[in-house]
Design a protein around this motif. Structure first.
Motif, mmCIF file in Angstrom:
data_model
loop_
_atom_site.group_PDB
_atom_site.id
_atom_site.type_symbol
_atom_site.label_atom_id
_atom_site.label_comp_id
_atom_site.label_asym_id
_atom_site.label_seq_id
_atom_site.Cartn_x
_atom_site.Cartn_y
_atom_site.Cartn_z
ATOM 1 N N SER A 147 54.407 -0.971 -73.901
ATOM 2 C CA SER A 147 54.769 -0.337 -72.577
ATOM 3 C C SER A 147 54.747 -1.754 -71.668
ATOM 4 C CB SER A 147 53.917 0.668 -71.879
ATOM 5 O OG SER A 147 54.055 1.982 -72.552
ATOM 6 N N SER A 167 67.144 -6.879 -63.226
ATOM 7 C CA SER A 167 67.047 -6.373 -64.547
ATOM 8 C C SER A 167 65.875 -7.012 -65.413
ATOM 9 C CB SER A 167 68.015 -6.418 -65.329
ATOM 10 O OG SER A 167 68.922 -5.611 -64.661
ATOM 11 N N THR A 194 69.389 -5.463 -71.402
ATOM 12 C CA THR A 194 68.653 -4.785 -70.453
ATOM 13 C C THR A 194 67.805 -3.577 -70.760
ATOM 14 O OG1 THR A 194 70.364 -5.689 -68.984
ATOM 15 C CG2 THR A 194 68.971 -3.708 -68.100
ATOM 16 N N LEU A 195 66.565 -3.853 -70.245
ATOM 17 C CA LEU A 195 65.627 -2.631 -70.598
ATOM 18 C C LEU A 195 65.607 -1.791 -69.495
ATOM 19 C CD1 LEU A 195 62.928 -4.844 -72.204
ATOM 20 C CD2 LEU A 195 64.407 -3.333 -73.540
ATOM 21 N N ASP A 196 65.657 -2.253 -68.145
ATOM 22 C CA ASP A 196 65.517 -1.445 -67.025
ATOM 23 C C ASP A 196 66.052 -2.310 -65.910
ATOM 24 O OD1 ASP A 196 64.580 0.790 -65.518
ATOM 25 O OD2 ASP A 196 62.821 -0.171 -65.037
ATOM 26 N N THR A 197 66.640 -1.621 -65.001
ATOM 27 C CA THR A 197 67.300 -2.328 -63.848
ATOM 28 C C THR A 197 66.727 -1.509 -62.546
ATOM 29 O OG1 THR A 197 69.262 -2.760 -64.861
ATOM 30 C CG2 THR A 197 69.467 -2.747 -62.390
ATOM 31 N N SER A 198 66.589 -2.493 -61.567
ATOM 32 C CA SER A 198 65.974 -1.858 -60.126
ATOM 33 C C SER A 198 67.046 -2.284 -59.027
ATOM 34 C CB SER A 198 64.464 -2.582 -59.619
ATOM 35 O OG SER A 198 64.308 -2.416 -58.467
ATOM 36 N N ARG A 254 57.632 -0.751 -61.692
ATOM 37 C CA ARG A 254 58.428 0.361 -62.656
ATOM 38 C C ARG A 254 57.667 -0.118 -64.002
ATOM 39 N NH1 ARG A 254 63.783 1.784 -60.936
ATOM 40 N NH2 ARG A 254 64.386 2.012 -63.020
ATOM 41 N N THR A 255 57.763 1.157 -64.641
ATOM 42 C CA THR A 255 57.194 1.088 -66.214
ATOM 43 C C THR A 255 58.172 1.286 -67.274
ATOM 44 O OG1 THR A 255 55.139 1.427 -65.593
ATOM 45 C CG2 THR A 255 55.163 1.863 -67.797
ATOM 46 N N VAL A 256 58.146 0.619 -68.243
ATOM 47 C CA VAL A 256 59.299 0.862 -69.323
ATOM 48 C C VAL A 256 58.331 1.134 -70.647
ATOM 49 C CG1 VAL A 256 61.226 0.033 -70.541
ATOM 50 C CG2 VAL A 256 60.889 -0.524 -68.364
#
Length: 123
Positions: A51, A68, A82-86, A94-96
């Motif tokens: 995580s 990202s 890309t794992l996550d984008t804000s 944010r948590t992935v």
């Protein structure tokens, strides 16, 4: 620096460590990646996932931002995905979950305005 560079091996982040991909720096050009970090995996443990908590902090909020968290199996620019984008102009944390990447970095996709950027991650 912080422009992406893989000249030297990246710093390793272990659980609980904080990695600053950007550190109170002027906004980089669109498409600029910050410092990358290796996420080590102990031998003998198959299919490990992590995580990753990541955060953006702005000295002066941009009017628009797309930033990202990216991961890769090898520290090669073309392998990052890309794992996550804000898009939160006020900044956010944010948590992935379920990340299986061996390398992490943060990249500024697009930005308008803003004064300084700090982007950090914690595996």
């Amino acid at each position: 620096m912080p422009a992406y560079s893989n000249t030297y091996p990246p710093i390793s982040l272990f659980p609980g460590d904080v990695g600053l991909s950007f550190n109170a720096e002027a906004f980089p050009a669109n498409g600029t990646a910050g410092s990358q970090f290796a996420i080590p995996e102990p031998a003998g443990l198959a299919d490990q996932t992590h995580s990753v908590r990541w955060q953006t902090i702005f000295g002066t909020a941009p009017s628009a931002i797309s930033i990202s968290l990216q991961g890769a199996a090898a520290d090669v620019p073309t392998e990052y995905f890309t794992l996550d984008t804000s898009t939160a102009a006020a900044g956010e944390a944010r948590t992935v979950a379920g990340v299986r990447a061996r390398f992490l970095r943060i990249i500024v996709n697009t930005s308008t305005g803003g004064a300084s950027l700090t982007a950090k991650m914690l595996p």
